[in-house]
Scaffold this active site. Structure first.
Site, PDB file in Angstrom:
ATOM      1  N   TRP A   9      17.829  -0.527 -52.260  1.00 55.55           N
ATOM      2  CA  TRP A   9      18.601  -1.511 -53.047  1.00 55.55           C
ATOM      3  C   TRP A   9      17.454  -2.184 -53.986  1.00 55.55           C
ATOM      4  O   TRP A   9      17.952  -3.032 -54.780  1.00 55.55           O
ATOM      5  CB  TRP A   9      19.089  -2.436 -52.138  1.00 55.55           C
ATOM      6  CG  TRP A   9      20.501  -2.007 -51.419  1.00 55.55           C
ATOM      7  CD1 TRP A   9      21.209  -0.650 -51.647  1.00 55.55           C
ATOM      8  CD2 TRP A   9      20.962  -2.595 -50.304  1.00 55.55           C
ATOM      9  NE1 TRP A   9      22.085  -0.657 -50.622  1.00 55.55           N
ATOM     10  CE2 TRP A   9      22.073  -1.757 -50.032  1.00 55.55           C
ATOM     11  CE3 TRP A   9      21.036  -3.631 -49.614  1.00 55.55           C
ATOM     12  CZ2 TRP A   9      22.923  -1.929 -48.699  1.00 55.55           C
ATOM     13  CZ3 TRP A   9      21.887  -4.081 -48.597  1.00 55.55           C
ATOM     14  CH2 TRP A   9      22.821  -3.215 -48.008  1.00 55.55           C
ATOM     15  N   LYS A  10      16.259  -1.647 -54.112  1.00 56.74           N
ATOM     16  CA  LYS A  10      15.494  -2.153 -55.162  1.00 56.74           C
ATOM     17  C   LYS A  10      15.382  -3.519 -55.185  1.00 56.74           C
ATOM     18  O   LYS A  10      15.360  -4.245 -54.094  1.00 56.74           O
ATOM     19  CB  LYS A  10      15.944  -1.477 -56.374  1.00 56.74           C
ATOM     20  CG  LYS A  10      15.899   0.121 -56.553  1.00 56.74           C
ATOM     21  CD  LYS A  10      15.971   0.944 -57.838  1.00 56.74           C
ATOM     22  CE  LYS A  10      16.388   2.238 -57.657  1.00 56.74           C
ATOM     23  NZ  LYS A  10      16.170   3.112 -58.810  1.00 56.74           N
ATOM     24  N   HIS A  97       7.101   5.221 -54.453  1.00 60.84           N
ATOM     25  CA  HIS A  97       8.569   5.697 -55.367  1.00 60.84           C
ATOM     26  C   HIS A  97       8.038   5.585 -56.880  1.00 60.84           C
ATOM     27  O   HIS A  97       7.200   4.755 -57.294  1.00 60.84           O
ATOM     28  CB  HIS A  97       9.365   4.363 -55.094  1.00 60.84           C
ATOM     29  CG  HIS A  97      10.743   4.429 -55.784  1.00 60.84           C
ATOM     30  ND1 HIS A  97      10.943   4.033 -57.176  1.00 60.84           N
ATOM     31  CD2 HIS A  97      11.868   4.696 -55.121  1.00 60.84           C
ATOM     32  CE1 HIS A  97      12.274   4.313 -57.375  1.00 60.84           C
ATOM     33  NE2 HIS A  97      12.889   4.772 -56.102  1.00 60.84           N
ATOM     34  N   GLU A  99       9.040   4.046 -59.221  1.00 64.24           N
ATOM     35  CA  GLU A  99       9.069   2.879 -60.162  1.00 64.24           C
ATOM     36  C   GLU A  99       7.590   2.215 -59.722  1.00 64.24           C
ATOM     37  O   GLU A  99       7.196   1.356 -60.625  1.00 64.24           O
ATOM     38  CB  GLU A  99      10.302   1.927 -59.658  1.00 64.24           C
ATOM     39  CG  GLU A  99      11.339   2.570 -60.375  1.00 64.24           C
ATOM     40  CD  GLU A  99      12.677   2.289 -59.834  1.00 64.24           C
ATOM     41  OE1 GLU A  99      12.606   1.561 -58.743  1.00 64.24           O
ATOM     42  OE2 GLU A  99      13.601   2.879 -59.877  1.00 64.24           O
ATOM     43  N   GLU A 170      12.109  13.452 -55.848  1.00 60.88           N
ATOM     44  CA  GLU A 170      12.800  12.521 -56.849  1.00 60.88           C
ATOM     45  C   GLU A 170      12.308  12.478 -58.247  1.00 60.88           C
ATOM     46  O   GLU A 170      11.165  12.050 -58.792  1.00 60.88           O
ATOM     47  CB  GLU A 170      12.761  10.865 -56.680  1.00 60.88           C
ATOM     48  CG  GLU A 170      13.049  10.554 -55.316  1.00 60.88           C
ATOM     49  CD  GLU A 170      13.564   9.201 -55.305  1.00 60.88           C
ATOM     50  OE1 GLU A 170      14.644   8.873 -55.053  1.00 60.88           O
ATOM     51  OE2 GLU A 170      12.532   8.312 -55.154  1.00 60.88           O
ATOM     52  N   GLY A 176      17.920   6.829 -61.884  1.00 62.46           N
ATOM     53  CA  GLY A 176      18.664   5.722 -62.573  1.00 62.46           C
ATOM     54  C   GLY A 176      19.075   6.047 -64.111  1.00 62.46           C
ATOM     55  O   GLY A 176      19.585   5.329 -64.842  1.00 62.46           O
ATOM     56  N   SER A 215      20.024  10.048 -59.016  1.00 60.34           N
ATOM     57  CA  SER A 215      21.409  10.032 -59.727  1.00 60.34           C
ATOM     58  C   SER A 215      22.426  10.604 -58.480  1.00 60.34           C
ATOM     59  O   SER A 215      23.435  11.230 -59.145  1.00 60.34           O
ATOM     60  CB  SER A 215      21.777  10.368 -61.060  1.00 60.34           C
ATOM     61  OG  SER A 215      20.938   9.576 -61.880  1.00 60.34           O
TER      62      SER A 215
HETATM   63  C1  PEP Z   1      15.863   5.811 -56.269  1.00 60.79           C
HETATM   64  O1  PEP Z   1      15.898   4.522 -56.444  1.00 60.79           O
HETATM   65  O2  PEP Z   1      15.055   6.153 -55.590  1.00 60.79           O
HETATM   66  C2  PEP Z   1      16.671   6.286 -57.204  1.00 60.79           C
HETATM   67  C3  PEP Z   1      16.981   7.586 -56.753  1.00 60.79           C
HETATM   68  O3  PEP Z   1      17.892   5.709 -57.779  1.00 60.79           O
HETATM   69  P1  PEP Z   1      19.025   6.418 -58.605  1.00 60.79           P
HETATM   70  O4  PEP Z   1      20.114   6.726 -57.340  1.00 60.79           O
HETATM   71  O5  PEP Z   1      19.800   5.327 -59.156  1.00 60.79           O
HETATM   72  O6  PEP Z   1      18.863   7.383 -59.533  1.00 60.79           O
END
Ligand code: PEP
Length: 251
Positions: A9-10, A97, A99, A170, A176, A215
């Protein structure tokens, strides 16, 4: 091992919103959670205790944290310790992650310290790895994964319990953005991660879960979960809404 269906949920949701979403999700999945799936909610720190209370009676649910500082306690203003997270009900935590790597400037060595320290603190760790678009275009996918996995797992004991460690692949360009890696891209990257894990941990490496993130949505989750070596998903945007995440969990 069960497929791990993780909701990141960031920096979204106040305490009440997080508790409401968790309760809505638990109600939607009550009696419908497939036996081979485990749900992991990863809310912001302020919502951890509230969500822990909401999911305490929800079978198949676990709580996780987005980050921590790799120390038991100390003068680290603004940081949080793994023991504080387990005290709040967390069983899992993310490390590395994209980010945190690319916005907050976390390097491979720090990510490795977090994975090792989290494990010794009793957390199950999810190491996030993935390439930037320019790295993929330059043919560097495998080299990037090798570098991030080598550093991220450098201090992990060879006999780590497979359920205590997961890797989330990822691709940075798919997080995102609405862009999802295609089935062949996912299969190739996950095969590369699996190969590394088997070289690094032997038979244990065959069991360590590899999640896909980038995504994931209700409409593509089923196909992604059917790809070889995809043992779960890490979902950001589409996990913020209970109906959408419930559909992913049951896809
Ligand atoms: C994530 O936050 O690890 C992620 C994959 O985000 P999203 O599903 O929005 O791309």
């Amino acid at each position: 091992m069960k497929k791990l269906m993780a909701a990141n949920w960031k920096m979204y949701k106040l305490q009440g919103e997080a508790a409401t979403t968790a309760a809505d999700l638990a109600a939607r999945l009550a009696g419908k959670l497939p036996a081979d799936r485990e749900v992991l909610l990863i809310p912001p720190y302020t919502a951890l205790c509230g969500v822990a209370g909401v999911i305490a009676q929800a079978a198949g649910f676990a709580l996780g944290a987005q980050n921590f500082y790799p120390s038991k306690q100390g003068a680290f203003t603004g940081e949080i310790a793994p023991e504080m997270l387990t005290d709040a009900g967390c069983r899992y935590a993310l490390a590395g992650h994209s980010e945190r790597r690319h916005i907050l400037g976390e390097d491979d060595a720090m990510v490795g310290r977090k994975v090792a320290f989290g494990l010794t603190s009793g957390l199950s760790m999810i190491l996030c790895v993935g390439e930037k678009v320019e790295e993929r275009q330059a043919g560097e996918l495998e080299a990037v994964l090798e570098r991030q996995l080598t550093a991220g797992l450098a201090e992990v004991p060879d006999d780590v319990a497979p359920e205590a460690l997961a890797v989330a692949y990822e691709p940075v360009w798919a997080i995102g953005t609405g862009l999802t890696a295609g089935p062949e891209e996912v299969a190739g990257a996950h095969a590369a991660v699996r190969g590394f894990l088997v070289r690094r941990f032997g038979v244990v490496g065959e069991k360590i879960r590899i999640l896909y993130g980038g995504s994931v949505k209700p409409g593509n989750a089923g196909q992604i979960l059917g790809i070889d070596n995809v043992d779960g998903v890490l979902v950001g945007g589409a996990s913020l809404d209970a109906e959408s995440f419930a559909a992913i969990v049951t896809a």
